[in-house]
Enzyme design. Structure first.
Site, PDB file in Angstrom:
ATOM      1  N   ASP A 194      -5.641  -5.526  -8.506  1.00 46.70           N
ATOM      2  CA  ASP A 194      -4.775  -5.506  -7.534  1.00 46.70           C
ATOM      3  C   ASP A 194      -4.926  -6.684  -6.303  1.00 46.70           C
ATOM      4  OD1 ASP A 194      -2.975  -3.318  -6.301  1.00 46.70           O
ATOM      5  OD2 ASP A 194      -4.002  -3.640  -4.455  1.00 46.70           O
TER       6      ASP A 194
ATOM      7  N   HIS B 123       5.438  -0.074 -10.040  1.00 46.77           N
ATOM      8  CA  HIS B 123       5.587   0.972  -9.031  1.00 46.77           C
ATOM      9  C   HIS B 123       5.956   0.522  -7.781  1.00 46.77           C
ATOM     10  CE1 HIS B 123       1.691  -0.645  -8.756  1.00 46.77           C
ATOM     11  NE2 HIS B 123       1.553  -0.190  -7.750  1.00 46.77           N
ATOM     12  N   ASP B 124       6.093  -0.643  -7.582  1.00 46.39           N
ATOM     13  CA  ASP B 124       6.370  -1.326  -6.166  1.00 46.39           C
ATOM     14  C   ASP B 124       7.575  -1.816  -6.129  1.00 46.39           C
ATOM     15  OD1 ASP B 124       3.717  -1.073  -5.213  1.00 46.39           O
ATOM     16  OD2 ASP B 124       3.120  -2.805  -5.971  1.00 46.39           O
TER      17      ASP B 124
ATOM     18  N   ASP C 192      -6.692   0.025 -13.103  1.00 46.11           N
ATOM     19  CA  ASP C 192      -6.125  -0.528 -12.144  1.00 46.11           C
ATOM     20  C   ASP C 192      -7.382  -0.974 -11.235  1.00 46.11           C
ATOM     21  OD1 ASP C 192      -4.507  -1.600 -10.220  1.00 46.11           O
ATOM     22  OD2 ASP C 192      -2.777  -0.413 -10.559  1.00 46.11           O
TER      23      ASP C 192
ATOM     24  N   GLU D 295      -2.708  -9.380  -9.935  1.00 49.55           N
ATOM     25  CA  GLU D 295      -1.473  -9.417  -9.058  1.00 49.55           C
ATOM     26  C   GLU D 295      -1.708 -10.318  -8.230  1.00 49.55           C
ATOM     27  OE1 GLU D 295       0.980  -5.967  -6.493  1.00 49.55           O
ATOM     28  OE2 GLU D 295      -1.113  -6.402  -6.409  1.00 49.55           O
TER      29      GLU D 295
HETATM   30  O1  TEU Z   1       0.908  -4.382  -4.168  1.00 50.05           O
HETATM   31  C1  TEU Z   1       0.646  -5.645  -3.248  1.00 50.05           C
HETATM   32  C2  TEU Z   1       1.845  -6.041  -2.751  1.00 50.05           C
HETATM   33  O2  TEU Z   1       1.857  -7.067  -2.206  1.00 50.05           O
HETATM   34  C3  TEU Z   1       3.315  -5.604  -2.823  1.00 50.05           C
HETATM   35  O3  TEU Z   1       3.794  -5.511  -4.032  1.00 50.05           O
HETATM   36  C4  TEU Z   1       3.086  -3.881  -2.166  1.00 50.05           C
HETATM   37  O4  TEU Z   1       3.900  -3.224  -2.727  1.00 50.05           O
HETATM   38  C5  TEU Z   1       4.065  -4.299  -0.834  1.00 50.05           C
HETATM   39  O5  TEU Z   1       5.200  -3.580  -0.887  1.00 50.05           O
HETATM   40  C6  TEU Z   1       4.124  -5.460  -0.239  1.00 50.05           C
HETATM   41  O6  TEU Z   1       5.275  -5.333   0.929  1.00 50.05           O
HETATM   42  C7  TEU Z   1      -0.431  -3.672  -4.285  1.00 50.05           C
HETATM   43  C8  TEU Z   1       0.031  -2.446  -5.317  1.00 50.05           C
HETATM   44  O7  TEU Z   1       0.634  -2.713  -6.344  1.00 50.05           O
HETATM   45  C9  TEU Z   1       0.506  -1.342  -4.351  1.00 50.05           C
HETATM   46  O8  TEU Z   1       1.031  -0.417  -4.613  1.00 50.05           O
HETATM   47  C10 TEU Z   1      -0.269  -1.263  -3.032  1.00 50.05           C
HETATM   48  O9  TEU Z   1       0.129  -0.562  -2.033  1.00 50.05           O
HETATM   49  C11 TEU Z   1      -0.913  -2.624  -2.575  1.00 50.05           C
HETATM   50  O10 TEU Z   1      -1.497  -3.402  -3.457  1.00 50.05           O
HETATM   51  C12 TEU Z   1      -2.332  -2.102  -1.691  1.00 50.05           C
HETATM   52  O11 TEU Z   1      -3.159  -1.725  -2.531  1.00 50.05           O
END
Ligand code: TEU
Length: 561
Positions: free
Chosen positions: A199, A331-332, A98, A258
């Site tokens: 990311d 994970h989000d 990642d 992403e």
């Molecule tokens: O996430 C980016 C993102 O925009 C979302 O999916 C995030 O989870 C957030 O909830 C938006 O409301 C990425 C990663 O996957 C996330 O875990 C990180 O916190 C984020 O970037 C910052 O690096």
């Protein structure tokens, strides 16, 4: 290795903190992963994507990196990482890192230097701006609530952070920043990794001048995604990375960007092989369908037609050029069986399998997030104190400060909070689900007594064996990779159906996404079609009429001609 090998691959995401703890400190680690690789081999996945294990203050669980060339002691060491990589490769799997390079931690030496003085050579590696009328330089809001700007008293300027204030944004316009990122990538490729998940990589080029975003009534800070998603130089930067880092060996690696807010039109550019940017992107449309105008925790329930159409739009847009990723969970995101399925009922397993079936039948590379292959569910969160994720904590504090509806906020958090994905992996029915011998950093879901890997490995028709079967089909049926995609019954609020058609052969994927049985009329070409995979016991081996009787959450894949 065949060209485009990643088009028949299935990727499994590990969130190391929550996967398996070998050290007994309640936090998952590399040793824990090594101990579970045979489980992943049994599942049949080809690639492992590891969420960040780099050295980090862990304010965003590793998405705030302070050293790109080391492993955080909480997860292990570089030597253990090398051992993990060897074990993964020995089993014929690949490992993807990642890469979080839109921002660093504020404790990264680059930022420590940058903030040390206005004339430090690294000052412009980040975004520093003067105050505007004694306040923030613009109205951009952080994804984690509040302003996207943090005042720094020492040098008397603000710095930009789209996420937490401990995650300052790197300024990619600076050629040295881009070179430094390339060095990091090369360093990991030299160690033997097989690619990168990047990311929020469509945020790396911000609109010149960082103008205000359109104001929203009663809001001081607003989402400025239009000002930084898919910005002016992003394609140029990604092509440069790929050219310089992979140097003609692109085909060996897997890259996925992403991209919150990305449109299908933009994704065609990012994933057009002729442009040499990325293999695929993670889009967010289908995981935003249940949110209202006030954002992701403004939970509105599911309209299946909208969900289907969101995914179909992407299937069709990337049909000729480019490639899709397919995912329900990471994970989000909350657990899919709790979000779009029927988790608290007799339909728990059938709905988990049905959702897997309709996703894996589409064109693209499927991603499975740890525990999804078991049908793991959301956690029964009740109070604000139950949540640990900074996004959830900040959001709730914001609602309280605004005098908003705290009850509705708790409902939204319980349903959508990222902590749902992060409760420990449920290995067995024992203490802490076999995740740790210590005290888990986030509570284990009480349903691990019956919902766990051990139980499902011992069962013939488990959610796990269904995922295993879907992964096998992906490997064995080229039509799943290449076949054209045609939606059927698009406006049906309960039936999910489409075909995949190749010059030779055709598949019908059909699922009843509800409890009520349904009879669906299908074309005559499906009479006598073979059932490739079903999710309920006793489904006939062939379709015998144009009227298909589907029980609640019945899902099937048929093959004809
Ligand atoms: O996430 C980016 C993102 O925009 C979302 O999916 C995030 O989870 C957030 O909830 C938006 O409301 C990425 C990663 O996957 C996330 O875990 C990180 O916190 C984020 O970037 C910052 O690096």
């Amino acid at each position: 290795m065949t060209a485009d090998w990643w088009k028949t691959a299935v990727v499994y995401q590990i969130y190391p903190r929550s996967f398996a703890d070998s050290g007994g400190d309640g936090i998952g680690d590399l040793g824990g992963i090594i101990g579970r690789l045979d489980y992943l081999k049994t599942l049949g996945v080809d690639v492992i994507w590891l969420s960040p294990v780099y050295r980090s203050p862990q304010v965003d669980n590793g998405y705030d990196i302070s050293d790109y060339r080391d492993v955080d002691p909480v997860f292990g060491s570089l030597a253990e990482f090398d051992a993990l990589l060897t074990h993964v490769h020995e089993r014929g799997m690949k490992l993807v890192m990642d890469l979080v390079v839109n921002h660093t931690s504020d404790e990264h030496p680059w930022f420590v230097e940058s903030r040390s003085s206005r004339d430090n050579p690294k000052r412009d590696w980040y975004f520093w701006r003067d105050a505007r009328d004694g306040a923030e330089p613009n109205n951009w809001g952080s994804f984690f609530s509040g302003s996207a700007w943090q005042w720094d008293g020492k040098t008397g300027q603000y710095y930009l952070h789209l996420f937490d204030r401990k995650q300052p944004d790197l300024n990619w316009e600076h050629p040295e920043v881009r070179a430094a990122v390339r060095d990091v990538m090369t360093w990991w490729l030299d160690r033997g990794v097989d690619g990168f998940r990047m990311d929020v990589v469509n945020f790396i080029s911000k609109v010149a001048g960082l103008p205000d975003a359109t104001a929203v009534p009663d809001r001081q800070f607003v989402s400025a995604i239009a000002e930084f998603a898919d910005g002016p130089h992003v394609h140029e930067y990604l092509a440069e990375l790929s050219r310089e880092v992979f140097g003609g060996r692109e085909g060996e690696f897997i890259t996925v960007g992403e991209m919150p807010g990305v449109t299908p039109e933009q994704a065609r550019l990012y994933t057009d092989p002729a442009r040499g940017e990325l293999n695929m992107v993670f889009q967010f449309e289908h995981v935003s369908v249940d949110q209202g105008p006030a954002g992701k925790f403004d939970y509105r329930g599911l309209d299946l037609v909208i969900l289907k159409k969101a995914l179909y739009r992407w299937q069709l847009a990337l049909a000729e050029v480019g490639w899709n990723s397919l995912y329900w969970n990471n994970h989000d995101q909350p657990r899919v069986v709790s979000r779009f399925g029927d988790d608290g009922s007799q339909y728990w397993a059938a709905s988990a399998k049905a959702l897997a079936t309709v996703l894996h039948g589409m064109r693209g590379t499927p991603f499975v997030y740890q525990g999804e292959e078991l049908g793991m569910t959301n956690y029964p969160f009740r109070t604000a104190q139950d949540h640990q994720d900074l996004e959830a904590i900040n959001y709730y504090r914001d609602v309280v400060e605004r005098g908003g509806d705290t009850e509705a906020a708790l409902v939204g958090l319980a349903k959508i909070s990222r902590d749902n994905a992060r409760t420990p992996m449920q290995w067995d029915a024992g203490p802490n689900a076999g995740f740790t011998a210590g005290n888990p950093w986030l509570p284990v879901n009480p349903n691990h007594a019956w919902l766990n890997a051990d139980a499902q490995l011992a069962e013939r028709d488990s959610v796990f064996t269904h995922y295993q079967a879907l992964i096998r089909l992906r490997h064995e049926w080229p039509i799943l990779r290449d076949g054209d995609f045609t939606p059927l019954l698009e406006d049906d609020p309960q039936i999910w159906a489409y075909t995949r058609r190749a010059p030779v052969g055709c598949l019908l994927v059909i699922a009843n996404c509800g409890r009520e049985p349904r009879t669906v009329e299908i074309a005559a070409e499906w009479i006598a079609a073979d059932l490739l995979l079903g999710n309920l016991p006793g489904t006939a081996a062939t379709a015998d009429s144009t009227s298909l009787h589907l029980a609640g959450w019945d899902a099937r894949i048929y093959s004809a001609g």
